[in-house]
Design a protein around this motif. Structure first.
Motif, PDB file in Angstrom:
ATOM      1  N   ARG A   1      -1.373  13.043   4.491  1.00 52.34           N
ATOM      2  CA  ARG A   1      -2.788  12.133   4.297  1.00 52.34           C
ATOM      3  C   ARG A   1      -3.030  10.641   3.396  1.00 52.34           C
ATOM      4  NH1 ARG A   1      -6.648  12.783   6.229  1.00 52.34           N
ATOM      5  NH2 ARG A   1      -7.295  15.405   5.678  1.00 52.34           N
ATOM      6  N   ARG A   2      -1.347  10.744   2.673  1.00 55.81           N
ATOM      7  CA  ARG A   2      -1.121   9.396   1.688  1.00 55.81           C
ATOM      8  C   ARG A   2      -0.717   7.925   2.375  1.00 55.81           C
ATOM      9  NH1 ARG A   2       0.832  10.272  -3.778  1.00 55.81           N
ATOM     10  NH2 ARG A   2       0.764  12.188  -3.834  1.00 55.81           N
ATOM     11  N   ILE A   3      -0.342   8.570   3.920  1.00 51.46           N
ATOM     12  CA  ILE A   3      -0.254   7.389   4.601  1.00 51.46           C
ATOM     13  C   ILE A   3      -1.516   7.226   5.264  1.00 51.46           C
ATOM     14  CG2 ILE A   3       0.531   6.492   7.096  1.00 51.46           C
ATOM     15  CD1 ILE A   3       2.821   6.741   4.411  1.00 51.46           C
ATOM     16  N   GLU A   4      -2.561   8.278   5.085  1.00 49.33           N
ATOM     17  CA  GLU A   4      -4.142   7.759   6.305  1.00 49.33           C
ATOM     18  C   GLU A   4      -5.027   6.852   5.012  1.00 49.33           C
ATOM     19  OE1 GLU A   4      -4.924  11.003   9.671  1.00 49.33           O
ATOM     20  OE2 GLU A   4      -4.668  11.648   7.188  1.00 49.33           O
ATOM     21  N   ILE A   5      -4.386   7.069   3.534  1.00 53.25           N
ATOM     22  CA  ILE A   5      -5.280   6.368   2.491  1.00 53.25           C
ATOM     23  C   ILE A   5      -4.614   4.905   2.513  1.00 53.25           C
ATOM     24  CG2 ILE A   5      -5.016   6.699  -0.512  1.00 53.25           C
ATOM     25  CD1 ILE A   5      -5.092   9.391   0.015  1.00 53.25           C
ATOM     26  N   ALA A   6      -2.924   4.447   2.536  1.00 54.04           N
ATOM     27  CA  ALA A   6      -2.421   3.780   2.477  1.00 54.04           C
ATOM     28  C   ALA A   6      -3.021   2.953   3.545  1.00 54.04           C
ATOM     29  CB  ALA A   6      -1.439   3.618   2.828  1.00 54.04           C
ATOM     30  N   ARG A   7      -2.941   3.671   5.097  1.00 52.56           N
ATOM     31  CA  ARG A   7      -4.032   2.353   6.603  1.00 52.56           C
ATOM     32  C   ARG A   7      -5.208   2.207   5.858  1.00 52.56           C
ATOM     33  NH1 ARG A   7      -4.045   5.810  11.057  1.00 52.56           N
ATOM     34  NH2 ARG A   7      -5.504   7.378  10.341  1.00 52.56           N
ATOM     35  N   ALA A   8      -6.261   3.097   5.088  1.00 60.23           N
ATOM     36  CA  ALA A   8      -7.189   2.746   4.812  1.00 60.23           C
ATOM     37  C   ALA A   8      -7.786   1.972   3.643  1.00 60.23           C
ATOM     38  CB  ALA A   8      -8.049   4.233   4.516  1.00 60.23           C
ATOM     39  N   LEU A   9      -6.383   1.003   2.830  1.00 63.29           N
ATOM     40  CA  LEU A   9      -6.629   0.024   1.706  1.00 63.29           C
ATOM     41  C   LEU A   9      -5.635  -1.149   2.100  1.00 63.29           C
ATOM     42  CD1 LEU A   9      -4.956   2.364  -1.294  1.00 63.29           C
ATOM     43  CD2 LEU A   9      -6.824   1.232  -0.813  1.00 63.29           C
TER      44      LEU A   9
ATOM     45  N   VAL B   1       0.669  -1.316   0.103  1.00 64.06           N
ATOM     46  CA  VAL B   1      -0.173   0.199   0.028  1.00 64.06           C
ATOM     47  C   VAL B   1       0.717   1.174   0.219  1.00 64.06           C
ATOM     48  CG1 VAL B   1      -2.419  -1.295   0.653  1.00 64.06           C
ATOM     49  CG2 VAL B   1      -0.264  -0.036   2.686  1.00 64.06           C
ATOM     50  N   LEU B   2       1.471   0.887   0.832  1.00 67.12           N
ATOM     51  CA  LEU B   2       2.877   2.600   0.863  1.00 67.12           C
ATOM     52  C   LEU B   2       3.548   2.797  -0.883  1.00 67.12           C
ATOM     53  CD1 LEU B   2       4.829   2.308   4.115  1.00 67.12           C
ATOM     54  CD2 LEU B   2       2.396   3.716   3.150  1.00 67.12           C
ATOM     55  N   ASP B   3       3.453   1.350  -1.829  1.00 68.21           N
ATOM     56  CA  ASP B   3       3.942   2.034  -2.909  1.00 68.21           C
ATOM     57  C   ASP B   3       2.811   2.048  -4.189  1.00 68.21           C
ATOM     58  OD1 ASP B   3       5.715   1.043  -5.898  1.00 68.21           O
ATOM     59  OD2 ASP B   3       4.471  -0.260  -6.042  1.00 68.21           O
ATOM     60  N   THR B   4       1.769   1.900  -3.651  1.00 65.16           N
ATOM     61  CA  THR B   4       0.617   2.407  -3.795  1.00 65.16           C
ATOM     62  C   THR B   4       0.359   4.268  -3.803  1.00 65.16           C
ATOM     63  OG1 THR B   4      -0.912  -0.502  -3.517  1.00 65.16           O
ATOM     64  CG2 THR B   4      -2.238   2.214  -4.296  1.00 65.16           C
ATOM     65  N   VAL B   5       1.157   4.427  -2.571  1.00 64.34           N
ATOM     66  CA  VAL B   5       0.515   5.857  -2.737  1.00 64.34           C
ATOM     67  C   VAL B   5       2.178   6.457  -2.615  1.00 64.34           C
ATOM     68  CG1 VAL B   5      -1.867   5.793  -1.308  1.00 64.34           C
ATOM     69  CG2 VAL B   5       0.903   5.726  -0.073  1.00 64.34           C
ATOM     70  N   GLU B   6       2.919   5.871  -3.434  1.00 63.16           N
ATOM     71  CA  GLU B   6       3.956   6.525  -3.781  1.00 63.16           C
ATOM     72  C   GLU B   6       4.258   6.717  -2.203  1.00 63.16           C
ATOM     73  OE1 GLU B   6       2.403   9.825  -6.462  1.00 63.16           O
ATOM     74  OE2 GLU B   6       2.406   8.186  -8.195  1.00 63.16           O
ATOM     75  N   MET B   7       4.622   6.213  -1.175  1.00 60.04           N
ATOM     76  CA  MET B   7       5.539   6.609  -0.141  1.00 60.04           C
ATOM     77  C   MET B   7       6.470   5.433   0.600  1.00 60.04           C
ATOM     78  SD  MET B   7       4.594   9.655   0.842  1.00 60.04           S
ATOM     79  CE  MET B   7       4.886   9.333   2.705  1.00 60.04           C
TER      80      MET B   7
ATOM     81  N   ASP C   1      10.052   5.907   9.045  1.00 59.88           N
ATOM     82  CA  ASP C   1       9.568   7.443   9.176  1.00 59.88           C
ATOM     83  C   ASP C   1       8.650   7.900  10.346  1.00 59.88           C
ATOM     84  OD1 ASP C   1      11.392   8.217   7.798  1.00 59.88           O
ATOM     85  OD2 ASP C   1      10.814   8.808   6.539  1.00 59.88           O
ATOM     86  N   LYS C   2       9.479   8.918  11.554  1.00 58.31           N
ATOM     87  CA  LYS C   2       7.986   9.111  12.260  1.00 58.31           C
ATOM     88  C   LYS C   2       6.770   9.967  11.902  1.00 58.31           C
ATOM     89  CE  LYS C   2       9.369   7.763  16.598  1.00 58.31           C
ATOM     90  NZ  LYS C   2       9.939   8.689  17.566  1.00 58.31           N
ATOM     91  N   ALA C   3       5.858   9.723  12.059  1.00 55.29           N
ATOM     92  CA  ALA C   3       4.420   9.911  11.483  1.00 55.29           C
ATOM     93  C   ALA C   3       4.877  11.956  11.615  1.00 55.29           C
ATOM     94  CB  ALA C   3       3.666   9.767  11.969  1.00 55.29           C
ATOM     95  N   ARG C   4       5.613  12.225  13.371  1.00 58.51           N
ATOM     96  CA  ARG C   4       5.864  14.151  12.740  1.00 58.51           C
ATOM     97  C   ARG C   4       6.566  14.703  11.722  1.00 58.51           C
ATOM     98  NH1 ARG C   4       5.367  16.249  17.424  1.00 58.51           N
ATOM     99  NH2 ARG C   4       4.835  14.329  18.861  1.00 58.51           N
ATOM    100  N   SER C   5       6.978  13.608  11.288  1.00 57.77           N
ATOM    101  CA  SER C   5       8.116  14.342  10.600  1.00 57.77           C
ATOM    102  C   SER C   5       7.530  13.975   9.299  1.00 57.77           C
ATOM    103  CB  SER C   5       9.130  13.433  10.232  1.00 57.77           C
ATOM    104  OG  SER C   5       8.932  12.136   9.706  1.00 57.77           O
ATOM    105  N   LEU C   6       6.407  14.062   8.630  1.00 60.75           N
ATOM    106  CA  LEU C   6       5.788  14.016   7.366  1.00 60.75           C
ATOM    107  C   LEU C   6       5.752  15.731   6.806  1.00 60.75           C
ATOM    108  CD1 LEU C   6       4.179  10.397   7.712  1.00 60.75           C
ATOM    109  CD2 LEU C   6       6.087  11.030   6.273  1.00 60.75           C
ATOM    110  N   SER C   7       4.934  15.596   5.701  1.00 56.98           N
ATOM    111  CA  SER C   7       4.380  16.949   5.087  1.00 56.98           C
ATOM    112  C   SER C   7       2.986  16.080   5.131  1.00 56.98           C
ATOM    113  CB  SER C   7       4.858  17.581   4.160  1.00 56.98           C
ATOM    114  OG  SER C   7       4.725  16.197   3.008  1.00 56.98           O
TER     115      SER C   7
END
Length: 250
Positions: free
Chosen positions: A141-149, A118-124, A130-136
């Motif tokens: 949002r892409r990680i949240e979409i990956a999680r939903a998938l 799923v990380l590959d799917t959302v280009e992450m 990486d800590k979540a707080r380090s992300l833009s």
């Protein structure tokens, strides 16, 4: 069978009616936009579909499963991205996704495979540690979409998924979801108040002050209202004066 069937749904907060006899359905393997001004009832509707609120008036079915009668079966077929950020900022990307996988009963070995996919799917890909707080904002949002998938749902709900993001991030996330629909055959129900996020070929449900003002392909809505485009059609359909200044992403 409809991916999502909403039939006669109403909801009130005390004396204030947020949704009034809302009915529509969306077909499998389609991208459908829920378009409405802020306060139109989009988030209330999503809260009912995701069973955060109980449905007291009307019925909601996800691939034939009634959200009130068989919530487990209905929710198993849903992947949800809420408007508010929901990642644990102190955990890594992998830890956030692993926790979600465990909630769905996915074993650790399979979870790792799915997380990578799923990380590959959302280009992450490559951001596992990486800590979540380090992300833009867009990356979160892409990680949240990956999680939903992760649990492979056939229907994705996305409530104002691009809120607070810059134009490039908005466009990238929207394009990614459209690619998923085309490539994987999932259905996506995308709530927004931004006209720029609507394409001519989309199915659009226009929600105005808790009522369905239109439910058709964009081209059909434009033609039925005698408008030149969906922005003008939206302004005609919405009763609030502010709808004449239709919002576009900038």
């Amino acid at each position: 069978m409809a991916a999502l069937d909403v039939a006669g749904v109403s909801h009130s907060y005390g004396q204030k009616k947020a949704l009034d006899d809302v009915s529509f359905s969306i077909a499998p393997s389609t991208f459908t936009v829920l378009l409405g001004l802020n306060g139109a009832g989009k988030t209330t509707l999503f809260s009912l579909i995701s069973h955060l609120y109980n449905t007291r008036h009307g019925a909601i079915r996800v691939f034939g499963h009634d959200i009130s009668q068989t919530p487990g079966e209905a929710l198993r077929r849903l992947g949800i991205v809420f408007q508010a950020r929901t990642l644990d900022l102190d955990l890594s990307v992998f830890q956030n996704l692993s926790y979600h996988a465990s909630l769905h009963g996915i074993g650790s070995a399979e979870a790792r495979q799915r997380i990578n996919a799923v990380l590959d799917t959302v280009e992450m890909a490559g951001r596992l540690g990486d800590k979540a707080r380090s992300l833009s904002g867009g990356q979160m949002r892409r990680i949240e979409i990956a999680r939903a998938l992760l649990h492979r749902p056939p229907l994705l709900l996305l409530d104002e998924a691009t809120v607070g993001l810059d134009v490039q991030s908005r466009a990238g996330i929207l394009a990614n979801i459209r690619r998923l629909v085309a490539a994987e055959g999932i259905s996506a129900f995308w709530a927004t108040h931004l006209i720029d996020e609507v394409d001519e070929g989309d199915h659009v449900v226009v929600l105005d002050e808790g009522r369905v003002a239109a439910d058709a392909r964009v081209s059909e809505v434009v033609r039925a209202t005698g408008a030149k485009d969906i922005g003008e059609a939206f302004a005609k359909l919405c009763r609030k004066p502010s709808a004449t200044g239709v919002e576009r992403s900038t």
